[in-house]
Enzyme design. Structure first.
Site, short mmCIF file in Angstrom:
data_model
loop_
_atom_site.label_atom_id
_atom_site.label_comp_id
_atom_site.label_asym_id
_atom_site.label_seq_id
_atom_site.Cartn_x
_atom_site.Cartn_y
_atom_site.Cartn_z
N MET A 274 0.75 -1.32 -0.16
CA MET A 274 -0.06 -0.01 -0.06
C MET A 274 0.86 1.39 0.19
O MET A 274 0.13 2.47 0.01
CB MET A 274 -0.92 -0.05 1.43
CG MET A 274 -2.02 -1.02 1.30
SD MET A 274 -3.20 -0.84 -0.20
CE MET A 274 -3.78 0.62 0.22
N ARG A 275 2.21 1.03 0.14
CA ARG A 275 3.04 2.37 0.21
C ARG A 275 2.88 3.37 -1.14
O ARG A 275 2.80 4.41 -1.03
CB ARG A 275 4.44 1.85 0.21
CG ARG A 275 5.28 3.22 0.40
CD ARG A 275 6.66 2.88 0.81
NE ARG A 275 6.75 2.33 2.29
CZ ARG A 275 7.31 1.18 2.78
NH1 ARG A 275 7.62 0.41 1.87
NH2 ARG A 275 7.42 0.99 3.85
N ALA A 276 2.72 2.52 -2.25
CA ALA A 276 2.55 3.25 -3.62
C ALA A 276 1.16 4.13 -3.37
O ALA A 276 1.34 5.43 -3.79
CB ALA A 276 2.28 2.40 -4.62
#
Length: 665
Positions: A274-276
């Site tokens: 989910m970092r993107a």
């Protein structure tokens, strides 16, 4: 103090300048990785950024740059009383690729800690970079143990230094900026994902821009202060715009429509985790603030995707970073923009969030912008001696996980993950007197050395009287990276398309293994009448993969020429890096043709490797019901071992993991 090249004098490289400015507006974006060929103003632009950042309020006298409004309760120089303080310019701290662990995280005085119980701590670069920029030039060449420390600090926002139970912690939140030339190797995936944004840069091919590059660079070199003074007004204007964007940032609204576009884009490009999504949201918000708007537009989401996703969509190390812009546009159009119909016109006041400040010429070290193919990757190998029946290149079969091939003995090479070596990290195997600064204390050996002298030193209490001569450095054993030199038979005997596809797949698999184990790789091929160096030793395994992909086959089998060329490559590399041990991987069916007595000549060439103790393995590519066993004979001459293509697979039932072992002469 050297006057830096002005940021606003760097013209062109729009993506690079925009990515740096967005991080200046919102450090939460997470930094930027700059990839590109040599001489493209990567370092120049990064070093110029610090002059555009606002001053930082700090607690007076604190070595760890505590914020006077919220001082760190665990600060080694604390406790600090809230309020007051002073200001200082924002720092840009450079981390050399050859830095020691103590230089990065700081050093404890172990002698005082043992004898006096005092935590005497000398801060490192992570402390200096707190609330500033940490810049790593050639970040892809950074040693693994330093990468691990960077990852820990980036994840926790703090640095921990521990030596034999003595621990110091301090805050370390910094903007991570790295530059790299992809020809010299790729980053570890964990560190790559820590960079919020990535940009590709390349030099301009326009003569007018290149002329301006030279003109500005010469003017700066002749009079740095005068050149900077001519750009002072532009620098001040951008600095004020950064401050204004920072003040506006909390008021920017990220609507549900923009969030759905971000989520759909990340899902469409199948990025991991989910970092993107989070980075895209922060980047789009910063773009709106930079443009002077309080609403995020679809164009902000698009620009954020182009900066935040290219390095996150790679499925393996040989995939080129990049983004399919047509697919991106289709994904955004399907969502139909944001949830509000009355958003500002992007062409009206405050528009243009994706544009950095303009200037009238190209940058100091190079020009142009945009993603371009890296120089040296995917280029055609030079033609070798041709023979009858030459065939065009075939594609490699699907790579697989290989068994571990390692060099026997104990080395002293660069840290890696292949062969046993004496290293600064790993399991403790003994103790010795320190040579220079003590880095890893062997506590038991130190106590044992100090114990016999306690009465003579007048010990009266419970504490141990320790002198410098008592300290012992722990000796440790870990893993090193090697030079893996591939010697690939590209002759007519290997030319069957299905067979050569399997051979290329095996070499590609070994290249993947070399990437994961942090090796250098080289590629020598032989066919026709000669052997040639298709790729000199390099850290860029994807460059080797590109050369392998375009390798044609055909002609005779000059096995001796290939081995002699490989021997020369090793001789030169040994002069450049004597500590790095080599592993030679010969991929052949063992046949030798062409010239007088080709088999005997190949045997003599192979014995050169055996005489010098070079570790080797022969990947036997012979196929069919009748096998001559020539590859096994070659392995015997080399003093190495032979494995078949099937035995090379880690999941093969042909045997256990095979280390390379030299046979007795």
């Amino acid at each position: 103090m050297t006057t830096p090249f002005p940021f606003t004098a760097v013209v062109g490289q729009d993506d690079l300048r925009l990515a740096l400015l967005l991080n200046a507006v919102s450090p939460a974006v997470g930094g930027v990785l700059v990839r590109g060929e040599k001489g493209t103003a990567k370092s120049t632009a990064v070093r110029a950024l610090s002059a555009l950042l606002p001053e930082v309020p700090v607690v007076a006298g604190c070595r760890f740059s505590c914020d006077p409004a919220a001082p760190d309760p665990s600060c080694p120089d604390g406790p600090h009383e809230p309020g007051g303080g002073a200001t200082r310019p924002s720092r840009m701290v450079e981390l050399p690729v050859g830095a020691s662990e103590d230089r990065l995280v700081g050093a404890l005085d172990i002698e005082r800690a043992l004898a006096e119980g005092v935590k005497a701590f000398e801060p490192g670069l992570l402390a200096d970079a707190h609330r500033g920029i940490l810049y790593v030039d050639e970040v892809n060449l950074l040693h693994d143990h330093l990468v691990d420390l960077l990852l820990d600090a980036a994840a926790m926002g703090a640095s921990y230094v521990e030596r034999e139970g003595v621990s110091v912690r301090h805050a370390s939140k910094f903007l991570l900026v790295g530059t790299m030339n992809p020809e010299e190797g790729e980053l570890r995936p964990q560190l790559l994902d820590r960079f919020g944004l990535t940009v590709e840069v390349a030099a301009s091919r326009e003569p007018d821009q290149r002329v301006e590059v030279v003109r500005r660079r010469l003017a700066y070199d002749d009079d740095p202060a005068g050149f900077a003074a001519r750009w002072a007004a532009e620098e001040a204007a951008v600095r004020q715009r950064v401050v204004a964007a920072r003040e506006l940032l909390p008021s920017v609204r990220l609507g549900d429509g923009a969030l759905r576009q971000i989520a759909a884009t990340c899902a469409a490009f199948e990025v991991d985790g989910m970092r993107a999504d989070i980075v895209m949201a922060r980047t789009a918000t910063a773009l709106a603030a930079w443009a002077g708007r309080t609403d995020v537009l679809a164009e902000d989401v698009r620009q954020a995707a182009l900066l935040a996703l290219p390095h996150r969509r790679r499925r393996n190390p040989f995939d080129a970073p990049g983004l399919d812009e047509d697919k991106l546009d289709e994904t955004l159009e399907e969502l139909g923009g944001s949830d509000d119909d009355d958003q500002p016109d992007p062409d009206g006041p405050g528009g243009g969030g994706g544009q950095p400040p303009s200037s009238d010429g190209p940058q100091a070290d190079g020009g142009g912008s945009g993603a371009q193919p890296e120089a040296g990757e995917g280029g055609e190998p030079q033609p070798s001696g041709t023979g009858a029946g030459e065939q065009s290149a075939v594609r490699a079969s699907e790579p697989f996980r290989t068994k571990v091939l390692s060099v026997p003995g104990l080395g002293d090479g660069a840290a890696g993950r292949r062969s046993r070596a004496r290293t600064e990290h790993g399991r403790t195997t003994g103790a010795r007197r320190p040579q220079g600064a003590l880095t890893k204390l062997h506590l038991a050996a130190t106590v044992q050395a100090a114990a016999p002298h306690q009465r003579a030193r007048g010990r009266s209490g419970r504490g141990l009287v320790v002198r410098r001569d008592d300290l012992r450095q722990a000796t440790r054993e870990g893993r090193e990276g090697n030079l893996v030199l591939f010697v690939v038979d590209a002759s007519g005997s290997m030319a069957a398309r299905q067979r050569m596809s399997a051979v290329k797949g095996a070499v590609l698999s070994l290249l993947l293994d070399a990437y994961q184990r942090r090796d250098k790789v080289g590629l020598v091929t032989f066919r026709g009448t000669t052997g040639e160096v298709a790729l000199p030793p390099t850290s860029s395994v994807d460059a080797a993969a590109a050369r392998l992909e375009t390798l044609p086959t055909g002609g005779r089998t000059p096995l001796a020429a290939g081995l002699l060329r490989a021997h020369e490559v090793l001789r030169v590399e040994r002069l450049r890096d004597p500590a790095r041990r080599a592993l030679v991987v010969v991929v052949t069916d063992g046949r030798a043709t062409g010239g007088p007595e080709p088999v005997a000549l190949a045997g003599r060439a192979a014995r050169l490797f055996a005489a010098e103790g070079v570790a080797s393995v022969v990947v036997d590519c012979e196929s069919g019901p009748v096998r001559l066993g020539l590859a096994g004979q070659l392995a015997g001459e080399l003093g190495g071992t032979a494995v078949t293509l099937d035995e090379l697979r880690a999941d093969s039932i042909a045997g256990l993991v095979k280390d390379v072992q030299r046979r007795a002469a």
